[in-house]
Enzyme design. Structure first.
Site, short mmCIF file in Angstrom:
data_model
loop_
_atom_site.label_atom_id
_atom_site.label_comp_id
_atom_site.label_asym_id
_atom_site.label_seq_id
_atom_site.Cartn_x
_atom_site.Cartn_y
_atom_site.Cartn_z
N SER A 37 -5.16 -1.15 13.90
CA SER A 37 -6.17 0.07 13.85
C SER A 37 -6.62 0.15 15.39
CB SER A 37 -7.19 -0.06 12.91
OG SER A 37 -8.03 0.94 12.98
N TYR A 58 -14.75 -4.49 9.30
CA TYR A 58 -13.40 -3.85 9.39
C TYR A 58 -12.68 -3.96 10.71
CZ TYR A 58 -9.98 -0.07 9.37
OH TYR A 58 -8.60 0.54 9.10
N GLY A 63 0.75 -1.17 0.07
CA GLY A 63 -0.14 -0.02 -0.03
C GLY A 63 0.88 1.18 0.04
N ALA A 64 2.03 1.15 -0.62
CA ALA A 64 2.73 2.34 -0.77
C ALA A 64 2.61 3.29 -1.54
CB ALA A 64 4.34 1.69 -1.04
N GLY A 80 -0.86 7.76 1.28
CA GLY A 80 -1.14 7.66 2.74
C GLY A 80 0.06 7.10 3.64
N GLY A 135 1.50 4.19 3.90
CA GLY A 135 2.53 3.44 3.13
C GLY A 135 3.62 4.26 2.27
#
Length: 316
Positions: free
Chosen positions: A144, A171, A20-21, A24, A26
């Site tokens: 999270s 989630y 996820g880079a 955000g 990442g």
């Protein structure tokens, strides 16, 4: 003394992969690691965007296509990484979806569980062979605050449910799974005598793109207020994962988060987690379910009281 990016040690000679880079947290994690001299592989679903961001990250940044919603893509990404590098010092399991605009992954799993947990479970298992002999190597899995909304892990009959599309509970369970996975992985690595350790981190509250992908109507004003009052910028929210990845004084099995009000912002410090995340038997059951669903099986050893602990690279 508050830990900051200035405390990230020299990363020259180290190779890191961050999922996820392309944006955000990442992207911020990758940027800092690259600025300290690491070779950074940006694992991204959107390679065009990833290439553009890699150019901005600078240093030794490159892109690997990895769509965590597809186990085939995960396998292809792992194979590509193994062709490019002969060792991996850091694996940062950062990517995630929240209230995604689809109900299932390519393999038919509920999207939160499939992307946030199963994709990372498979990727980690397929890459550990590059890590477990590397001194100081680390797997960092980003959880999270929302894990506290889950009283238990996902059950087998819920793994393919269509009801979690916009569910806060779904989630939360996926982020609980991230934390449980990180802890069970560390026990198995320790039992195997591996050089690698596993930690988890959470970013607190940060205004990233996750909040713009379809949150339930009732949650939007709550989130907006929380972000305005307690939220922090991505460069600050990335600190817990960065510290978990680079502070070699931290022992495996740890969990870091912001130290400020309600753990929403502030410096990276040890974080609190709910009772469900500490249930060892539930961690083992989740591990076994994840192996069954992904086809990625971690090798057996007799050194575990409830289940095997030795971890090696395996292929489905």
């Amino acid at each position: 003394m508050v830990w900051s990016t200035a405390d990230v040690p020299d990363q020259r000679g180290r190779t890191a992969l961050v999922t996820g880079a392309s944006g955000g947290l990442g992207l911020e994690t990758a940027r800092v690691l690259a600025s300290r001299g690491a070779r950074v592989l940006l694992a991204c679903r959107d390679t065009e965007r990833g290439i553009a961001e890699a150019a901005r990250v600078g240093g030794m940044a490159e892109v690997v296509r990895c769509d965590l919603a597809s186990l085939e893509s995960v396998r292809e990404a792992a194979a590509q990484v193994r062709r490019r590098v002969d060792r991996l010092d850091l694996l940062v399991n950062n990517a995630g979806v929240m209230f995604p605009p689809y109900r299932h992954t390519e393999d038919g799993f509920e999207a939160h569980f499939g992307v946030n947990h199963l994709g990372h479970f498979a990727l980690t298992g397929l890459l550990l062979g590059l890590m477990h002999e590397v001194p100081g190597s680390r797997v960092v899995t980003v959880s999270s605050l929302a894990h506290r909304a889950a009283a238990r892990a996902t059950r087998p009959d819920e793994a393919r449910s269509a009801s979690g599309h916009r569910s806060v509970t779904a989630y939360g369970r996926s982020k609980l799974a991230n934390l449980m996975f990180a802890r069970e992985l560390n026990r198995r690595l320790t039992g195997a005598g591996a050089q690698t350790v596993s930690l988890a981190a959470h970013p607190g509250l940060s205004a990233t793109g996750l909040w713009h992908s379809g949150a339930p109507a009732w949650l939007r004003p709550v989130a907006a207020t929380g972000l305005r009052l307690l939220g922090q910028a991505p460069d600050q929210a990335a600190l817990p994962a960065l510290r978990a990845a680079t502070d070699l004084l931290l022992a495996g099995g740890g969990y870091l988060g912001p130290g400020g009000s309600a753990e929403c912002g502030g410096g990276a410090v040890p974080a609190r987690s709910n009772r469900a995340s500490q249930n060892e038997l539930a961690q083992i059951r989740l591990w076994e379910l994840s192996q069954e669903l992904t086809g990625v099986r971690y090798a057996r050893s007799a050194g575990r009281r409830h289940a095997d602990r030795r971890v090696t690279e395996s292929a489905p």
